[in-house]
Scaffold this motif. Structure first.
Motif, short mmCIF file in Angstrom:
data_model
loop_
_atom_site.label_atom_id
_atom_site.label_comp_id
_atom_site.label_asym_id
_atom_site.label_seq_id
_atom_site.Cartn_x
_atom_site.Cartn_y
_atom_site.Cartn_z
N LEU A 341 3.87 -6.77 -14.31
CA LEU A 341 2.47 -6.77 -14.58
C LEU A 341 1.81 -5.89 -13.76
O LEU A 341 1.71 -5.98 -12.46
N VAL A 342 1.15 -4.70 -14.26
CA VAL A 342 0.43 -3.85 -13.22
C VAL A 342 -0.98 -4.52 -13.16
O VAL A 342 -1.71 -4.81 -14.19
N VAL A 343 -1.52 -4.51 -11.77
CA VAL A 343 -2.76 -5.12 -11.52
C VAL A 343 -3.73 -3.99 -10.78
O VAL A 343 -3.24 -3.45 -9.97
N ARG A 344 -4.81 -3.89 -11.49
CA ARG A 344 -5.55 -2.66 -10.91
C ARG A 344 -7.00 -3.38 -10.45
O ARG A 344 -7.58 -4.50 -11.14
N PHE A 345 -7.27 -3.27 -9.42
CA PHE A 345 -8.43 -3.86 -8.74
C PHE A 345 -9.80 -2.83 -8.77
O PHE A 345 -9.46 -1.70 -8.52
N SER A 346 -10.96 -3.15 -8.88
CA SER A 346 -12.07 -2.22 -8.68
C SER A 346 -12.13 -1.60 -7.33
O SER A 346 -11.69 -2.48 -6.46
N GLU A 347 -12.88 -0.80 -7.05
CA GLU A 347 -12.96 -0.14 -5.67
C GLU A 347 -13.49 -1.17 -4.76
O GLU A 347 -13.02 -1.14 -3.66
N ASP A 348 -14.35 -2.03 -5.37
CA ASP A 348 -15.08 -3.16 -4.38
C ASP A 348 -14.22 -4.50 -4.47
O ASP A 348 -14.65 -5.40 -3.84
N SER A 349 -13.01 -4.41 -5.06
CA SER A 349 -12.09 -5.82 -5.16
C SER A 349 -12.51 -6.81 -6.00
O SER A 349 -12.23 -7.84 -6.27
N ALA A 350 -13.80 -6.66 -6.64
CA ALA A 350 -14.43 -7.66 -7.56
C ALA A 350 -13.88 -8.28 -8.63
O ALA A 350 -13.96 -9.01 -9.15
N VAL A 351 -13.36 -6.91 -9.41
CA VAL A 351 -12.93 -6.99 -10.64
C VAL A 351 -11.48 -6.61 -11.03
O VAL A 351 -11.03 -5.78 -9.97
N MET A 352 -10.81 -7.01 -11.80
CA MET A 352 -9.42 -6.91 -12.01
C MET A 352 -9.25 -6.41 -13.58
O MET A 352 -9.82 -6.69 -14.45
N GLN A 353 -8.06 -5.49 -13.48
CA GLN A 353 -7.80 -5.22 -15.10
C GLN A 353 -6.08 -5.34 -15.12
O GLN A 353 -5.45 -4.92 -13.94
N PHE A 354 -5.36 -5.63 -15.93
CA PHE A 354 -4.13 -5.86 -16.23
C PHE A 354 -3.28 -5.11 -17.33
O PHE A 354 -4.04 -4.71 -18.42
N SER A 355 -2.01 -4.80 -17.14
CA SER A 355 -1.43 -4.06 -18.11
C SER A 355 0.23 -4.57 -17.86
O SER A 355 0.44 -4.72 -16.95
N LEU A 356 0.56 -5.32 -19.10
CA LEU A 356 1.84 -5.85 -19.08
C LEU A 356 2.76 -4.97 -19.79
O LEU A 356 2.65 -4.29 -20.65
N GLN A 357 4.22 -5.02 -19.14
CA GLN A 357 5.28 -4.08 -19.77
C GLN A 357 6.39 -4.73 -19.33
O GLN A 357 6.58 -5.47 -18.62
N ARG A 358 7.41 -4.32 -20.03
CA ARG A 358 8.96 -4.85 -19.89
C ARG A 358 9.26 -3.87 -18.77
O ARG A 358 9.06 -2.66 -18.60
N ALA A 359 10.21 -4.61 -17.92
CA ALA A 359 10.68 -4.02 -16.73
C ALA A 359 12.06 -3.32 -16.99
O ALA A 359 12.55 -3.41 -18.12
#
Lengths: 359, 359
Positions: A341-359
């Motif tokens: 699960l790739v987790v991206r945080f916004s610059e201010d850490s307030a928001v997240m976005q996810f991408s799920l992929q097979r390992a």
């Protein structure tokens, strides 16, 4: 001074964007009570959207009552960021604090907090400061730093209301070096879930002999959306956990500030059963103290019997896709499958976005 | 030409306000799939907010399938306003229409409808017109007026998506004088309800020995809010009907147009039991034909087993207050009490506001 927060509380007087008055959308022949006519729209909307529910989340109130009763000493100066109705400031006073300074960014709300504090006979123990906490100085606190900080500026996402910025700013400028901070920290968590209910309102297959699958090309698989915006309580949906619980961020309000979280990280996960990953579900835990004696949680199981908590915080959901040339497809897994699960945080850490992929 | 509608469908190409692209709120290091990058934000948000749920409301689909099967003749030219995925146009074609003209205001949605229609082998029977219906002329329909109109431009409020304006405009300019209109009309209904769940998220009393009632001065008792915005399904709340069902407007799409509803009217009601009126609940019925053989309803009892319907339409709620000098108070009634509900309609009849008083 720490980095400026990007999230402003509803109706903050310093935020020109929030100056619009309530009733702006009402036609002239519609009724508008005088008590609401001079209030900012964002304030009234926020109070009706989640403040009443928040005040009736008795487990939330009890978490704070107990944490304050255990940690506040009779000699303490206590600071509260974002007092709203004044409830937490009053609990701090009742826990025995020498004096409480309660910060509130909206002038009408600050007056109302002052009134409610008076009604409850605590006016001599609590001073309401009408300002954004980043504008408050030690002079507002009678010239000395505070012994303890209490706040409840947690959103559906742990850091969605810029708690990291507001708390670290107050810590650096307004608190004694060894001050207690309540809550002391928290943990942002996720699950991977399968849910027929969620699938039934976020994708389409067919009806009768008509094939409608091409319509899924418009499926939004990149936005983290509050369950409240979807319009349902996750705790009341039928669902199955493909991955039951994983941590994506640990936050310590005694040390962390802006930049404490990375912009991107990868969490290794293993499917716990066969199934279809429809969504990433996010929720959090907050801790009374660094010893984590007491926990406040927005995990669905913790909100099942707490309608008010589902209506004030709920959870957030991001749909998951297996990308193909013709559009998003269901993401099927077998028990034991390794996932990333790739987790991206916004610059201010307030928001997240996810991408799920097979390992 | 009839009065212009005030509500534009999401992503309408003619509406400059809706030109913002999806992904505008995503930071640069966040992912944005190519398939969504060129779509308008309002289109993608609407599809994910209610289109998928709408397409999975099988009772809705069946209402239309049956109405079209009963009313469409093999010689008919059928017009659809707002085809979206193309589903109702395809049902009209399958019901035997000679040709169907399907109007869709967003160019990406129009292309997608055309693609879905092709996938289902109906491309020679259906022509998709990318325009707002008010911009369509008889020339778009091969030079002749249509024999029947089908549409599903009903919102949480019966007329909330300007159905009165769009349908009367099409009726006057694009339909034969005796054309069939599906749905033929509808009825806007209300109940007066008591609900502890609603009360628990829209007002506050006390916690422990702390009196918080003064906070209710910020209660919004004048806005009609969708249950979906509140974040719960009304059908799943505990509630009691103080007045079970009353009509506030009857609409006949064969004759009515803008101005058919008054700006203000009063409905006489009688309390059916002792209780507390917490809110006015609004919902509607729509009829297949002027004979009302078949009914589609958003009454909570009609959505109980239909999660998709609760998530696409739900109901709308306005809180009720007994006004006092110190702020709003609960509105208690006894069985048999005579009440007056003042109903105000917006100029375009799309929105309502209520005031409850004792007769």
């Amino acid at each position: 001074m720490a980095a400026q927060p990007k999230w402003f509380p509803p109706g903050a007087d310093c935020d020109a964007n929030q100056a619009e008055l309530f009733g702006r959308d009402l036609e002239e022949h519609f009724e508008l009570p005088e008590r609401l006519a001079d209030k900012s729209a964002s304030l009234v909307e926020a109070v009706n959207d989640f403040h009443y529910a928040m005040l009736n989340d008795h487990e939330r109130n009890e978490f704070y009552r107990r944490a304050l009763a255990e940690q506040i000493q009779p000699s303490d100066i206590v600071l509260e960021i974002g007092t709203g109705s004044g409830l937490l400031a009053m609990l701090a006073a009742k826990a025995g604090a020498r004096h409480v300074y309660a910060i509130e960014a909206n002038r009408h709300m600050a007056q109302l907090a002052q009134h409610i504090i008076s009604v409850n006979g605590l006016a001599d123990r609590i001073t309401v400061i009408n300002a954004l906490s980043t504008e408050v100085t030690v002079e507002h606190l009678g010239g000395q730093r505070a012994d303890a900080l209490v706040s409840e500026i947690l959103g559906t996402l742990l850091l969605g209301e810029s708690a990291l910025q507001y708390i670290s700013d107050a810590r650096e400028r307004l608190l004694k070096p060894d001050a207690r901070i309540i809550p002391a920290g928290g943990r942002q968590l996720i699950s991977l879930v399968e849910s027929e209910d969620i699938k039934s309102i976020t994708s389409v297959q067919s009806w009768g002999d008509l094939d409608l699958r091409a319509f899924n090309v418009l499926q939004d698989t990149v936005s983290l959306v509050f369950t409240k915006q979807y319009g349902f309580r996750f705790s009341s949906t039928k669902h199955k956990m493909i991955v039951s619980k994983a941590t994506v961020a640990d936050v310590d309000f005694h040390t962390d500030g802006e930049g404490a979280l990375p912009l991107e990280m990868t969490v290794e996960l293993t499917a716990e059963c066969d199934g279809r990953v429809d969504a990433v579900l996010t929720y959090w835990e907050a801790y009374d103290s660094r010893e984590k004696t007491s926990v406040m949680s927005t995990e669905p199981s913790a909100t099942e019997g707490n309608f008010a908590r589902d209506m004030q915080w709920g959870q957030a959901i991001q749909l998951v896709e297996e990308a193909t040339e013709t559009g998003p497809q269901p993401f099927h897994v077998k028990k034991g499958d390794k996932l990333e699960l790739v987790v991206r945080f916004s610059e201010d850490s307030a928001v997240m976005q996810f991408s799920l992929q097979r390992a």
